[in-house]
Design a protein around this motif. Structure first.
Motif: not given
Length: 127
Positions: A3-19
């Motif tokens: 779950r932690k790895q999925v959350a980290k990967a999701t955060t990266k995707v959201i962060s990149s999309y917001l960029t």
């Protein structure tokens, strides 16, 4: 599933999309206030990796610090605006789309078994 790895990967995707969204916002602003700089940013963005927001920002910091800071500020503002609604919206959207996919699949399966004339012909000939 980690779950932690999925959350980290999701955060990266959201962060990149917001960029990416921040870049689009800044580009739109610059088109009205400084078209030359907008063209430069557009050109830079087309040859840099926008899919990874952090790599993109590091490259932009090296070439145009002021624009990078502006994009980071807009990105931060965007996340503050959407963060409260995001978990509920994502959860609702996924549940809704899963329901739609299941419904469409069920419709396909029931149409196939009802309208397949070869299957009813085979059943009656085997009796």
């Amino acid at each position: 599933m980690d779950r932690k790895q999925v959350a980290k990967a999701t955060t990266k995707v959201i962060s990149s999309y917001l960029t990416y969204q921040a870049v689009q916002t800044v580009l739109a602003q610059l088109m009205e206030t400084n078209p030359t700089l907008a063209r430069w940013l557009h050109s830079f963005s087309s040859r840099s990796i926008v899919q990874d927001g952090e790599v993109y920002l590091l490259a932009l910091l090296a070439e145009h610090q002021e624009l990078a800071f502006r994009i980071m500020t807009v990105r931060e503002h965007l996340v503050e605006e959407i963060m409260d609604d995001l978990p509920e919206m994502v959860s609702h959207d996924i549940k809704h789309k899963n329901t739609q996919h299941r419904k469409q699949q069920l419709e396909k399966l029931t149409q196939l078994s009802v309208s397949d004339p070869t299957s009813s012909h085979l059943e009656s000939s085997s009796e």
